[in-house]
Design a protein around this motif. Sequence first.
Motif, PDB file in Angstrom:
ATOM      1  N   ALA A   1      60.502  41.156  34.352  1.00 57.37           N
ATOM      2  CA  ALA A   1      60.409  42.534  33.867  1.00 57.37           C
ATOM      3  C   ALA A   1      59.091  43.184  34.272  1.00 57.37           C
ATOM      4  O   ALA A   1      58.085  42.511  34.494  1.00 57.37           O
ATOM      5  CB  ALA A   1      60.534  42.551  32.352  1.00 57.37           C
ATOM      6  N   LYS A   2      59.099  44.491  34.356  1.00 56.70           N
ATOM      7  CA  LYS A   2      57.859  45.241  34.500  1.00 56.70           C
ATOM      8  C   LYS A   2      57.228  45.398  33.120  1.00 56.70           C
ATOM      9  O   LYS A   2      57.913  45.707  32.153  1.00 56.70           O
ATOM     10  CB  LYS A   2      58.134  46.620  35.101  1.00 56.70           C
ATOM     11  N   ILE A   3      55.908  45.155  33.045  1.00 57.88           N
ATOM     12  CA  ILE A   3      55.210  45.217  31.758  1.00 57.88           C
ATOM     13  C   ILE A   3      53.888  45.966  31.933  1.00 57.88           C
ATOM     14  O   ILE A   3      53.160  45.741  32.909  1.00 57.88           O
ATOM     15  CB  ILE A   3      54.912  43.803  31.199  1.00 57.88           C
ATOM     16  N   ILE A   4      53.592  46.841  30.982  1.00 53.71           N
ATOM     17  CA  ILE A   4      52.275  47.486  30.929  1.00 53.71           C
ATOM     18  C   ILE A   4      51.690  47.237  29.546  1.00 53.71           C
ATOM     19  O   ILE A   4      52.404  47.291  28.539  1.00 53.71           O
ATOM     20  CB  ILE A   4      52.371  48.995  31.241  1.00 53.71           C
ATOM     21  N   GLY A   5      50.415  46.909  29.488  1.00 51.47           N
ATOM     22  CA  GLY A   5      49.753  46.630  28.212  1.00 51.47           C
ATOM     23  C   GLY A   5      48.616  47.604  27.972  1.00 51.47           C
ATOM     24  O   GLY A   5      48.001  48.099  28.917  1.00 51.47           O
ATOM     25  N   SER A   6      48.334  47.873  26.704  1.00 49.18           N
ATOM     26  CA  SER A   6      47.226  48.767  26.369  1.00 49.18           C
ATOM     27  C   SER A   6      46.852  48.568  24.909  1.00 49.18           C
ATOM     28  O   SER A   6      47.637  48.011  24.134  1.00 49.18           O
ATOM     29  CB  SER A   6      47.613  50.230  26.600  1.00 49.18           C
ATOM     30  N   PRO A   7      45.652  49.021  24.502  1.00 53.44           N
ATOM     31  CA  PRO A   7      45.298  48.969  23.082  1.00 53.44           C
ATOM     32  C   PRO A   7      46.252  49.830  22.265  1.00 53.44           C
ATOM     33  O   PRO A   7      46.860  50.780  22.782  1.00 53.44           O
ATOM     34  CB  PRO A   7      43.881  49.558  23.051  1.00 53.44           C
ATOM     35  N   SER A   8      46.379  49.515  20.977  1.00 53.45           N
ATOM     36  CA  SER A   8      47.219  50.346  20.109  1.00 53.45           C
ATOM     37  C   SER A   8      46.679  51.764  20.022  1.00 53.45           C
ATOM     38  O   SER A   8      47.440  52.726  19.922  1.00 53.45           O
ATOM     39  CB  SER A   8      47.289  49.736  18.703  1.00 53.45           C
TER      40      SER A   8
ATOM     41  N   THR B   1      54.229  48.398  36.831  1.00 56.61           N
ATOM     42  CA  THR B   1      54.966  49.637  36.583  1.00 56.61           C
ATOM     43  C   THR B   1      54.388  50.769  37.437  1.00 56.61           C
ATOM     44  O   THR B   1      53.241  50.700  37.912  1.00 56.61           O
ATOM     45  CB  THR B   1      54.867  50.044  35.110  1.00 56.61           C
ATOM     46  N   MET B   2      55.172  51.830  37.584  1.00 58.99           N
ATOM     47  CA  MET B   2      54.667  53.024  38.267  1.00 58.99           C
ATOM     48  C   MET B   2      53.472  53.606  37.521  1.00 58.99           C
ATOM     49  O   MET B   2      52.517  54.099  38.128  1.00 58.99           O
ATOM     50  CB  MET B   2      55.783  54.066  38.383  1.00 58.99           C
ATOM     51  N   ALA B   3      53.521  53.546  36.191  1.00 56.65           N
ATOM     52  CA  ALA B   3      52.426  54.087  35.381  1.00 56.65           C
ATOM     53  C   ALA B   3      51.124  53.342  35.658  1.00 56.65           C
ATOM     54  O   ALA B   3      50.056  53.958  35.770  1.00 56.65           O
ATOM     55  CB  ALA B   3      52.780  54.000  33.900  1.00 56.65           C
ATOM     56  N   ALA B   4      51.194  52.020  35.777  1.00 52.45           N
ATOM     57  CA  ALA B   4      49.991  51.228  36.045  1.00 52.45           C
ATOM     58  C   ALA B   4      49.393  51.583  37.395  1.00 52.45           C
ATOM     59  O   ALA B   4      48.170  51.732  37.536  1.00 52.45           O
ATOM     60  CB  ALA B   4      50.314  49.740  35.979  1.00 52.45           C
TER      61      ALA B   4
ATOM     62  N   GLU C   1      44.582  45.278  34.397  1.00 51.68           N
ATOM     63  CA  GLU C   1      45.376  44.311  33.652  1.00 51.68           C
ATOM     64  C   GLU C   1      46.868  44.462  33.951  1.00 51.68           C
ATOM     65  O   GLU C   1      47.571  43.475  34.182  1.00 51.68           O
ATOM     66  CB  GLU C   1      45.124  44.493  32.157  1.00 51.68           C
ATOM     67  N   SER C   2      47.329  45.687  33.979  1.00 51.36           N
ATOM     68  CA  SER C   2      48.749  45.927  34.226  1.00 51.36           C
ATOM     69  C   SER C   2      49.045  46.066  35.711  1.00 51.36           C
ATOM     70  O   SER C   2      50.203  46.049  36.116  1.00 51.36           O
ATOM     71  CB  SER C   2      49.199  47.176  33.471  1.00 51.36           C
ATOM     72  N   GLY C   3      48.004  46.231  36.530  1.00 48.79           N
ATOM     73  CA  GLY C   3      48.170  46.266  37.978  1.00 48.79           C
ATOM     74  C   GLY C   3      47.961  44.910  38.611  1.00 48.79           C
ATOM     75  O   GLY C   3      48.583  44.574  39.611  1.00 48.79           O
ATOM     76  N   GLY C   4      47.059  44.119  38.028  1.00 53.01           N
ATOM     77  CA  GLY C   4      46.804  42.765  38.521  1.00 53.01           C
ATOM     78  C   GLY C   4      45.470  42.631  39.234  1.00 53.01           C
ATOM     79  O   GLY C   4      44.878  43.610  39.681  1.00 53.01           O
ATOM     80  N   LEU C   5      44.998  41.410  39.314  1.00 52.23           N
ATOM     81  CA  LEU C   5      43.756  41.069  40.014  1.00 52.23           C
ATOM     82  C   LEU C   5      44.079  40.354  41.315  1.00 52.23           C
ATOM     83  O   LEU C   5      45.072  39.644  41.419  1.00 52.23           O
ATOM     84  CB  LEU C   5      42.878  40.172  39.142  1.00 52.23           C
ATOM     85  N   ALA C   6      43.197  40.521  42.304  1.00 53.56           N
ATOM     86  CA  ALA C   6      43.428  39.874  43.590  1.00 53.56           C
ATOM     87  C   ALA C   6      42.107  39.343  44.153  1.00 53.56           C
ATOM     88  O   ALA C   6      41.492  38.458  43.571  1.00 53.56           O
ATOM     89  CB  ALA C   6      44.118  40.843  44.546  1.00 53.56           C
ATOM     90  N   GLY C   7      41.650  39.930  45.272  1.00 47.14           N
ATOM     91  CA  GLY C   7      40.494  39.365  45.970  1.00 47.14           C
ATOM     92  C   GLY C   7      39.145  39.670  45.364  1.00 47.14           C
ATOM     93  O   GLY C   7      38.282  38.807  45.273  1.00 47.14           O
ATOM     94  N   ALA C   8      38.921  40.914  44.944  1.00 49.75           N
ATOM     95  CA  ALA C   8      37.583  41.344  44.538  1.00 49.75           C
ATOM     96  C   ALA C   8      37.035  40.523  43.382  1.00 49.75           C
ATOM     97  O   ALA C   8      35.875  40.089  43.397  1.00 49.75           O
ATOM     98  CB  ALA C   8      37.602  42.827  44.167  1.00 49.75           C
ATOM     99  N   HIS C   9      37.860  40.293  42.360  1.00 51.17           N
ATOM    100  CA  HIS C   9      37.386  39.526  41.203  1.00 51.17           C
ATOM    101  C   HIS C   9      37.278  38.028  41.514  1.00 51.17           C
ATOM    102  O   HIS C   9      36.427  37.341  40.948  1.00 51.17           O
ATOM    103  CB  HIS C   9      38.272  39.785  39.981  1.00 51.17           C
ATOM    104  N   ALA C  10      38.114  37.547  42.405  1.00 50.59           N
ATOM    105  CA  ALA C  10      37.988  36.142  42.809  1.00 50.59           C
ATOM    106  C   ALA C  10      36.659  35.919  43.541  1.00 50.59           C
ATOM    107  O   ALA C  10      35.979  34.907  43.331  1.00 50.59           O
ATOM    108  CB  ALA C  10      39.161  35.737  43.696  1.00 50.59           C
ATOM    109  N   ILE C  11      36.282  36.877  44.390  1.00 51.12           N
ATOM    110  CA  ILE C  11      34.987  36.782  45.084  1.00 51.12           C
ATOM    111  C   ILE C  11      33.851  36.824  44.065  1.00 51.12           C
ATOM    112  O   ILE C  11      32.884  36.051  44.147  1.00 51.12           O
ATOM    113  CB  ILE C  11      34.830  37.931  46.097  1.00 51.12           C
ATOM    114  N   HIS C  12      33.960  37.737  43.077  1.00 51.74           N
ATOM    115  CA  HIS C  12      32.956  37.768  42.006  1.00 51.74           C
ATOM    116  C   HIS C  12      32.817  36.403  41.361  1.00 51.74           C
ATOM    117  O   HIS C  12      31.700  35.900  41.149  1.00 51.74           O
ATOM    118  CB  HIS C  12      33.330  38.788  40.933  1.00 51.74           C
ATOM    119  N   ASN C  13      33.931  35.785  41.030  1.00 53.03           N
ATOM    120  CA  ASN C  13      33.882  34.498  40.331  1.00 53.03           C
ATOM    121  C   ASN C  13      33.225  33.432  41.189  1.00 53.03           C
ATOM    122  O   ASN C  13      32.455  32.605  40.689  1.00 53.03           O
ATOM    123  CB  ASN C  13      35.293  34.074  39.918  1.00 53.03           C
TER     124      ASN C  13
END
Length: 363
Positions: free
Chosen positions: A2-9, A194-197, A244-256
């Motif tokens: 499923a497509k999922i988007i998360g956010s604070p209440s 999602t498209m919104a993300a 968070e709802s779009g996902g992480l890829a290269g940039a944060h892995a390089i940071h880590n």
Amino acid sequence: MAKIIGSPSRYVQGKGEMKNLCGHAANFGKKLFVLTSVSGRKRVEPAIAEGQGDAQIVYEVFNGECCKTEINRVMEACKGAGCDVIVGIGGGKIHDTAKAAAHYLGLPVVIVPTIASTDAPCSALSVIYTDDGVFEEYLFLPASPNMVLVDTDVVSKAPERLLIAGMGDALATYFEARACQRSDAANCVGGKITMAAMALARLCYDTLLTDGINAMLAVKENICTKAVENIIEANTYLSGIGFESGGLAGAHAIHNGLTAIEETHELYHGEKVAFGTLVQLVLEHAPEDELDEVIDFCLETGLPVTLEDLGIKEVKPEQIMEVAQLAAAENDTLGNMPFEVTPEDVYAAIMGADALGRYYKGI
């Protein structure tokens, strides 16, 4: 999947909102356990007290690192005080510690940034480090914070370097989400994008380009303009939901991976992520005009574009290869790129990004 988007209440942003913290938090509990730094408490306590009403508050000093030792200590202190809601006031590591402790205790959590230096406030994620500050793991939480409250008067008075670091973190949002979309990877909340993300991630990038420089100049003068308001929202909400709802890829892995080099510990998270974004674009063989746009933005704001900018005065091939191997580890997010990436590829991209940065700086 499923497509999922998360956010604070609920997300609350405005001038002078700190005095309304207890009123907002009353929806979740009556006795607040406030995790903050010594200096942070001095900055916010008078405003909080102004609107405290019948709420009870227990302040606890953060020890400086979001690690398992600190999370356990905070949990014990909260239980001992008999509090029923945790409030994290400060920067990203305080937020992540508060979120993790609240999760394990089964309590609601309210996040209150006093700086706009990361996209941590809105996320259902805690980045866990070792006691010595080396990246250890991501703790994926079942829900985003119950509420995020941002007093823009407070945030705009923080040093401009912190706002710029937040822009560096936000800079990665669109490019990492785009990579995840291309590879059909899962996002950080366990679904497809999602498209919104994607729209929020793109709006985040566009807002940086439109308002970033004006906001930086305003904050240097300790003033809160509309540009500052927009960048605070981009750094905090658009980037938070976008990553968070779009996902992480290269940039944060390089940071880590970069956290393994001690010299980089002096830099903020977002400063390292900005360089990681450049590395990801090199990995992708991004178009020249896109590289121009990103590097020009980094140069105008003072974000790192070379290894020397990261504090690495002497580049040692074996050290850079260690960064590359950590970034390409199976438990990190480079696997979300739309093509196979080896440590050798990452090494070449890091050195290529450094060469590009030096070229643009004329050194």
